[in-house]
Design a protein around this motif. Structure first.
Motif: not given
Length: 355
Positions: A150-159
């Motif tokens: 598996f592979a992933y590129q994720l952006d995680l934006q704080p609230d």
């Protein structure tokens, strides 16, 4: 508890006596300061950046994901000027909870800090191990993982700003305040990115939770393991709760923090937190019986936690020396789903070994 990373037994490196190295202490009254405390704290024994969450494929199918980077000060080679001395290690875990597969896809890595291997920044969140990365930029966090299947590129934006756990970030793990960590969370992270499974890359969206924690203490005497949850509730609030327990399953210490949407986090006392196991799943690989359905009481609220899939056991004996259960769960209240998050359990096979 030194919640997660009492996992860092280090496969033998923790055999170095703690008295041989002066690790920085965790003391009450220190105010966490940002952005500096987003970065690494190499004077402390252990540290981790830990992101977990739910993803949604274009067809609506749910998945869980985990990415964890650990920094470990080993106590070895501290008088050695060589850049290759193993003074600091980076270990990393990544996983996808895949209901179609019925178990976790997971991978792990470890390396000493040094040229071409792994490194970290002290002024911001930036930690890497080979081509695996987790870092904080102007718009939020970015995770890049290339696993075996598996592979992933994720952006995680704080609230919003970090949620400080315990007493303004001083998080006790026992009645004795000597057992404590510095600890903050980022609940309600908005996720977007790409996920590759079985050679096919698809866009994903979702919601995540981040913990950043650092300490120098070992597990309190008599503690067998811990149970921890981080929940993003549908009303915009975030809930963290944990308990440290003995070999008989009795709680030794509990804690919880809830942050209503747009408000300041509320810290609850140990007596307001109760975990009750409701159903077990037997692992055919490790032979461990994991309680995968829970009743959790936090203050006046009662939740039932239901796993996305039962088999979310992660065998990390090649890196941290532990088998633990880290899984996506739904939170139900009065039979209705009110949020989603992650549950972590340790110490149900062997006591977590830390030296």
């Amino acid at each position: 508890m030194q919640r997660r990373r009492f996992l860092l037994a280090l496969a033998g490196l923790a055999a170095v006596p703690a008295s041989a190295t002066e690790f920085a202490p965790v003391l009450p009254g220190r105010r966490l300061a940002f952005p500096a405390d987003h970065g690494a704290h190499p004077d402390f024994r252990t540290e981790w950046w830990y992101a977990t969450g739910w993803l949604k494929l274009p067809d609506g199918s749910p998945l869980g994901f985990q990415v964890t980077f650990f920094r470990v000060r080993t106590g070895l080679g501290e008088g050695n000027p060589s850049a290759f001395a193993p003074r600091q290690l980076i270990l990393a875990h990544a996983a996808i909870a895949d209901p179609h597969l019925g178990r976790l896809r997971h991978d792990e890595r470890s390396a000493r800090v040094g040229p071409g291997h792994a490194d970290f920044d002290t002024g911001t969140t930036r930690v890497w191990l080979g081509d695996w990365r987790f870092e904080l930029g102007p718009k939020g966090y970015h995770a890049r993982i290339q696993g075996a299947d598996f592979a992933y590129q994720l952006d995680l934006q704080p609230d919003g700003p970090p949620l400080l756990q315990g007493q303004a970030g001083f998080s006790r793990k026992a009645a004795n305040p000597r057992h404590a960590s510095y600890y903050y969370s980022r609940p309600q992270l908005r996720v977007s990115g790409q996920l590759t499974l079985d050679g096919t890359t698809r866009p994903v969206t979702g919601q995540a939770w981040l913990d950043h924690e650092w300490s120098s203490e070992l597990m309190p005497e008599g503690a067998q393991g811990w149970d921890w949850i981080g929940l993003n509730l549908d009303d915009g609030s975030g809930l963290m709760a944990f308990r440290l327990r003995d070999a008989a399953g009795k709680a030794l210490w509990s804690a919880a923090t809830i942050r209503p949407a747009g408000q300041i986090g509320q810290v609850l006392p140990p007596e307001a937190v109760h975990f009750t196991p409701l159903r077990q799943w037997h692992s055919p690989r490790s032979g461990i019986d994991w309680p995968v359905v829970w009743g959790v009481q936090v203050g006046g609220r009662h939740f039932e936690l239901q796993p996305l899939i039962d088999d979310q056991e992660l065998d990390s004996r090649r890196s941290t020396g532990a088998i633990y259960w880290e899984g996506a769960v739904r939170a139900l209240e009065d039979g209705r789903e009110v949020g989603r998050g992650y549950l972590e359990m340790t110490g149900y096979g062997k006591r977590i070994r830390v030296g």
